[in-house]
Design a protein around this motif. Structure first.
Motif, PDB file in Angstrom:
ATOM      1  N   ASP A   1     -39.739 -16.877 -17.063  1.00 56.20           N
ATOM      2  CA  ASP A   1     -38.968 -17.247 -15.872  1.00 56.20           C
ATOM      3  C   ASP A   1     -38.707 -15.956 -15.100  1.00 56.20           C
TER       4      ASP A   1
ATOM      5  N   LEU B 224     -36.638 -15.163 -12.893  1.00 56.92           N
ATOM      6  CA  LEU B 224     -35.219 -14.814 -12.759  1.00 56.92           C
ATOM      7  C   LEU B 224     -34.749 -14.017 -13.973  1.00 56.92           C
TER       8      LEU B 224
ATOM      9  N   TRP C 275     -30.773 -24.929 -16.165  1.00 52.05           N
ATOM     10  CA  TRP C 275     -31.725 -24.392 -15.177  1.00 52.05           C
ATOM     11  C   TRP C 275     -31.087 -24.418 -13.785  1.00 52.05           C
TER      12      TRP C 275
ATOM     13  N   HIS D 192     -30.253 -21.226 -11.289  1.00 54.67           N
ATOM     14  CA  HIS D 192     -31.063 -21.037 -10.086  1.00 54.67           C
ATOM     15  C   HIS D 192     -30.379 -21.487  -8.797  1.00 54.67           C
TER      16      HIS D 192
ATOM     17  N   GLU E 202     -28.515 -21.659  -5.343  1.00 59.51           N
ATOM     18  CA  GLU E 202     -28.435 -20.667  -4.263  1.00 59.51           C
ATOM     19  C   GLU E 202     -26.985 -20.245  -4.047  1.00 59.51           C
TER      20      GLU E 202
END
Ligand SMILES: *Cc1c(COP(=O)(O)O)cnc(C)c1O
Length: 437
Positions: A255, A257, A332, A336, A338
Motif C-alpha cells: 500500500d 500510503l 482502509w 485513506h 481525505e
C-alpha cells in the motif's frame, strides 16, 4: 410516609410479583432469567435500604435492565487512532458482521454438503487468502498473530536454535516479548548482531546443524534511525534455512500510503518460507493469525499437534473471508480518508454545537495505532473541547472516546462512521447540559 414505618422487608414486593410485570417478561427472551432477576434483586435491595419506595421497585428494575446480554459496550472511536488496541483494534466491515451472523448457527465450516463428508475447515477463507496473496503456496489461519509465530517456531525449531537479530527483540504490548514467546516453545535463541546493526555475515556465522529457522521480526511499534543496518529477507533466504518473517500488520499486498510496512506477497517473493501476520491490524478483519508460505511447510504446521490448540473458530473464519473477499474495510477507509472530508464533517459538527463554549476546529494528526507504522501521522482535523468533556463523553450513551491533549479533549472523526456524526452531536450537547447543571 407509611412505608417508612413498616418493616421494609415486608413492604418490598416479592420477586415473583415483580417478575410478572409485562416489561420484564418481554425482556426475558433477549436477556434470560439470570440478568432479569439480578435487576429485580438490585431494585429490592435499594428499597430495603430506603433509597427508593417499595412501590418503585418494578419501575427501577426495568430501568436497571442491561441493553444486551453482554457487558461489552459499543463505543465511538473519536481518538483518530485507527487500530486502537484497547478499543478492540479493527472495526469490522458490514460484510464481515453479516458473515458472523450467518455462521452463528450450524454451518458447513468443516463439512462437504455434496459428499456428506468432513471437508477442510474454513476452506473459503483459505482460498480467499491464497487468491489475495499469489506468492503463497498455502495458507493456514490460527487464533492470533502470536499463535501463528508460536506454531511456526514450534514446528520448525522446538529443541533447536532460532537465529534472530538483537535489533528485533520486540515487546509487542502489555509486557509480552516476542523472543520470550519463541523460547517458550523450547527453541533456543541465537541472537546475532547488535541493537542498531546486524549484517548478513552475523547470520551466516550463527547458522549450523542445530539451526531450526531464522526469525525476521518487523519492528512494527518502534523505529530506529541513525547508524543502523539490518538484513533484508532476500539475503537471508540464500542462507539455506527457512526464514519466518513476522510482518505483524497483515498487509497482504503493498500500500503506497504505508510505504514502510512490509506486505505478505512481497515477503514471500523475497524468499520467506513462512509469513506470519495478524488479522485485526491493517488487514482490517477479526482477530486471527495468518500463516502464508511454502505448501510443504504450511502442511507441516497444519498437522502439528499444537495447531489444534490454536484453532480458529467459525465466526472468525466467516468474518476473515468476508474481509478479504468483500468491500474495502472501515480500517482502509479510515486510513485513506481525505483530510478535507474530515474538515467538512468536523465543521458541520462544530456548527451544530455552536453553543458549547470553547469548541473549535483544529488541525490534528491521526495515527495507525495497534503497533503499526509508528512514525506515520495521518493529517486531519479534530473538534477541540474543554478537557472535562472527555470523561463526560466517555461515560455517556453511546460512549464517545476522544483524546486528551494539551489540556483539551480532541474529537477526531477519522474512525467514526459518517452516519454516526449526529450521535456525536447529541453526545456533546448532553455533555454541555451536564456542565450547565
Ligand atoms: C501485533 C504483532 C504481533 C502479535 O499479533 P497478535 O495478533 O496481537 O497476537 C506479533 N508480531 C508483530 C511484529 C506484531 O506487530
Amino acid at each position: 410516609m407509611a412505608h417508612d414505618e413498616q418493616d421494609p422487608r415486608r413492604a418490598v414486593p416479592r420477586t415473583d410479583l415483580v417478575l410478572a410485570d409485562p416489561r420484564l417478561q418481554r425482556a426475558g427472551s433477549a436477556l434470560g432469567p439470570r440478568l432479569i432477576k439480578q435487576a429485580v434483586r438490585t431494585a429490592q435491595d435499594r428499597a430495603r435500604a430506603g433509597m427508593i419506595a417499595p412501590s418503585e421497585v418494578t419501575d427501577v428494575a426495568v430501568g436497571l435492565l442491561p441493553s444486551a446480554a453482554t457487558s461489552i459496550q459499543p463505543v465511538l472511536n473519536a481518538t483518530g487512532i485507527v487500530l486502537h488496541t484497547n478499543l478492540g483494534r479493527a472495526r469490522l466491515s458490514t460484510a464481515a458482521l453479516q458473515a458472523i451472523e450467518r455462521a452463528g448457527g450450524a454451518t458447513d465450516v468443516e463439512f462437504d454438503l455434496d459428499t456428506g463428508r468432513r471437508a477442510r475447515r474454513g476452506r473459503g477463507a483459505l482460498a480467499a487468502l491464497r487468491a489475495a496473496v499469489p506468492a503463497a503456496g498455502a495458507v493456514a489461519v490460527v487464533n492470533n498473530g502470536a499463535a501463528a509465530l508460536l506454531l511456526a517456531v514450534t514446528a520448525l525449531a522446538a529443541g533447536r536454535e532460532v537465529v534472530i537479530s538483537r535489533g528485533e527483540l520486540v515487546e509487542i504490548g502489555d509486557g509480552f516479548r516476542l523472543h520470550e514467546l519463541i523460547t517458550s516453545t523450547g527453541a533456543r535463541l541465537r541472537e546475532v548482531g547488535s541493537t542498531n546493526r546486524t549484517k548478513l555475515s552475523d547470520y551466516a556465522d550463527a547458522i549450523g546443524p542445530d539451526t531450526g529457522c531464522i526469525v525476521k521480526v518487523h519492528p512494527s511499534n518502534f523505529s530506529i534511525c541513525g547508524f543502523t543496518s539490518s538484513v533484508a529477507v532476500d539475503d537471508l533466504a540464500g542462507l539455506g534455512v527457512p526464514v519466518v518473517a513476522d510482518i505483524g500488520s497483515g498487509l497482504l499486498a503493498a500500500d503506497p500510503l504505508l510505504a514502510d510496512e512490509p506486505d505478505a506477497d512481497s515477503m514471500l517473493r523475497s524468499g520467506a518460507a513462512v509469513v506470519t501476520a495478524s488479522g485485526d491490524k491493517l488487514l482490517g478483519g477479526p482477530q486471527a493469525g495468518l500463516l502464508l508460505g511454502e505448501a510443504e511447510i504450511i502442511e507441516r504446521l497444519r498437522r502439528h499437534p499444537m495447531a489444534r490448540a490454536v484453532r480458529v473458530d467459525k465466526l472468525t473464519l466467516a468474518a476473515l473471508e468476508a474481509t478479504v473477499s468483500g468491500p474495502a474495510t472501515p480500517t482502509w477507509h479510515s486510513l485513506h480518508v481525505e483530510p478535507e472530508a474530515l474538515r467538512a464533517r468536523t465543521e458541520a459538527v462544530a456548527a451544530a454545537v455552536a453553543d458549547v463554549l470553547g469548541a473549535s476546529v483544529v488541525p490534528s494528526d491521526g495515527a495507525v495505532g495497534g503497533g503499526s507504522a509508528p512514525g506515520l501521522s495521518l493529517p486531519g482535523w479534530a473538534l477541540a473541547l474543554p478537557a472535562p468533556y472527555a470523561h463526560r463523553l466517555r461515560t455517556g450513551q453511546p460512549p464517545v472516546v476522544g483524546r486528551v491533549e494539551d489540556g483539551r479533549c480532541l474529537l477526531d472523526l477519522r474512525c467514526v462512521p459518517a452516519e454516526c456524526d449526529p450521535l456525536i452531536i447529541d453526545a456533546i450537547n448532553n455533555a454541555a447540559r451536564q456542565e450547565a447543571r
